[in-house]
Design a protein around this motif. Structure first.
Motif, PDB file in Angstrom:
ATOM      1  N   LEU A  23     -23.850 -31.510  11.153  1.00 33.07           N
ATOM      2  CA  LEU A  23     -24.499 -30.566  10.244  1.00 33.07           C
ATOM      3  C   LEU A  23     -23.666 -30.372   8.989  1.00 33.07           C
ATOM      4  N   SER A  42     -38.355 -39.704   7.471  1.00 27.50           N
ATOM      5  CA  SER A  42     -37.758 -38.416   7.087  1.00 27.50           C
ATOM      6  C   SER A  42     -38.638 -37.642   6.113  1.00 27.50           C
ATOM      7  N   GLU A 103     -27.713 -37.037  -0.743  1.00 27.26           N
ATOM      8  CA  GLU A 103     -27.546 -36.772   0.687  1.00 27.26           C
ATOM      9  C   GLU A 103     -26.092 -36.765   1.138  1.00 27.26           C
ATOM     10  N   PHE A 111     -31.482 -28.211   4.342  1.00 29.16           N
ATOM     11  CA  PHE A 111     -31.993 -28.145   5.701  1.00 29.16           C
ATOM     12  C   PHE A 111     -33.265 -27.309   5.692  1.00 29.16           C
ATOM     13  N   LEU A 143     -33.530 -24.349  12.984  1.00 30.02           N
ATOM     14  CA  LEU A 143     -32.957 -25.005  11.811  1.00 30.02           C
ATOM     15  C   LEU A 143     -33.046 -26.505  12.046  1.00 30.02           C
ATOM     16  N   ILE A 144     -33.511 -27.233  11.038  1.00 32.80           N
ATOM     17  CA  ILE A 144     -33.625 -28.687  11.150  1.00 32.80           C
ATOM     18  C   ILE A 144     -32.868 -29.330   9.995  1.00 32.80           C
ATOM     19  N   HIS A 145     -31.921 -30.182  10.347  1.00 33.98           N
ATOM     20  CA  HIS A 145     -31.212 -30.974   9.338  1.00 33.98           C
ATOM     21  C   HIS A 145     -31.731 -32.405   9.424  1.00 33.98           C
ATOM     22  N   ARG A 147     -31.482 -36.313   8.296  1.00 33.33           N
ATOM     23  CA  ARG A 147     -30.636 -37.366   7.738  1.00 33.33           C
ATOM     24  C   ARG A 147     -31.603 -38.388   7.141  1.00 33.33           C
ATOM     25  N   SER A 153     -32.944 -36.638  12.823  1.00 28.91           N
ATOM     26  CA  SER A 153     -32.960 -35.189  12.632  1.00 28.91           C
ATOM     27  C   SER A 153     -32.098 -34.512  13.691  1.00 28.91           C
ATOM     28  N   THR A 155     -32.060 -30.704  15.349  1.00 24.81           N
ATOM     29  CA  THR A 155     -32.781 -29.439  15.447  1.00 24.81           C
ATOM     30  C   THR A 155     -31.979 -28.465  16.276  1.00 24.81           C
TER      31      THR A 155
END
Length: 159
Positions: A23, A42, A103, A111, A143-145, A147, A153, A155
């Motif tokens: 993260l 994505s 990125e 995010f 929360l979702i990041h 890539r 992802s 989560t």
């Protein structure tokens, strides 16, 4: 591939966020679960989550100020950083291109967040030594990041 870590498994890791899950921020409240998965696209995932009511949170340096940010709501700022929120209606192709380009920039973080209510955002370099955006108050949230380049992802869920 899909890997899910429970709270108990996260407690066993040395640093479950910065190194294990990758993260781009620090979290004060340990989530109930963390799921890492490969995703097909994505950009489609980002658009899908925005349509579901998630907010895209973006941290960026104050300078330079790209024109695309003039349309977004400013959540917070300090002398080094700005924090923006973007919803489905404000998202643009120009923003996607910029996020993809930035990125791996260490001063940028972005995010998706399901709920912003009661979440406390502490920007880097504000009154302390933290060099990463720090979040707290993430009760009953997701929360979702994403890539972007590798279509993955992470989560994080709080019950």
């Amino acid at each position: 591939m899909k890997t899910t870590y429970s709270r108990a498994e996260l407690l066993k890791l040395d640093d479950p966020f910065e190194y294990e899950s990758g993260l781009p921020l620090k979290i004060s409240d340990l989530p109930s679960s963390v799921m890492e998965e490969d995703i097909l696209d994505s950009k489609m995932k980002l658009l899908e989550k925005l349509a579901e009511g998630y907010s895209l949170i973006i941290q960026k340096p104050r300078i330079p100020t790209e024109k695309v940010f003039s349309a977004f709501q400013l959540l917070d700022e300090n002398e080094f950083m700005k924090l923006y929120v973007v919803d489905e209606t404000a998202f643009t192709e120009a923003l996607w291109d910029l996020l993809y380009e930035r990125e791996y920039d260490l001063h940028w973080a972005f995010f998706l967040l399901k709920e912003r209510k009661d979440v406390v955002f502490e920007l880097p370099y504000s009154g302390g030594e933290t060099r990463a955006l720090t979040l707290s108050g993430l009760h009953a949230n997701t929360l979702i990041h994403l890539r972007l380049e590798v279509d993955e992802s992470v989560t994080c869920r709080w019950d």
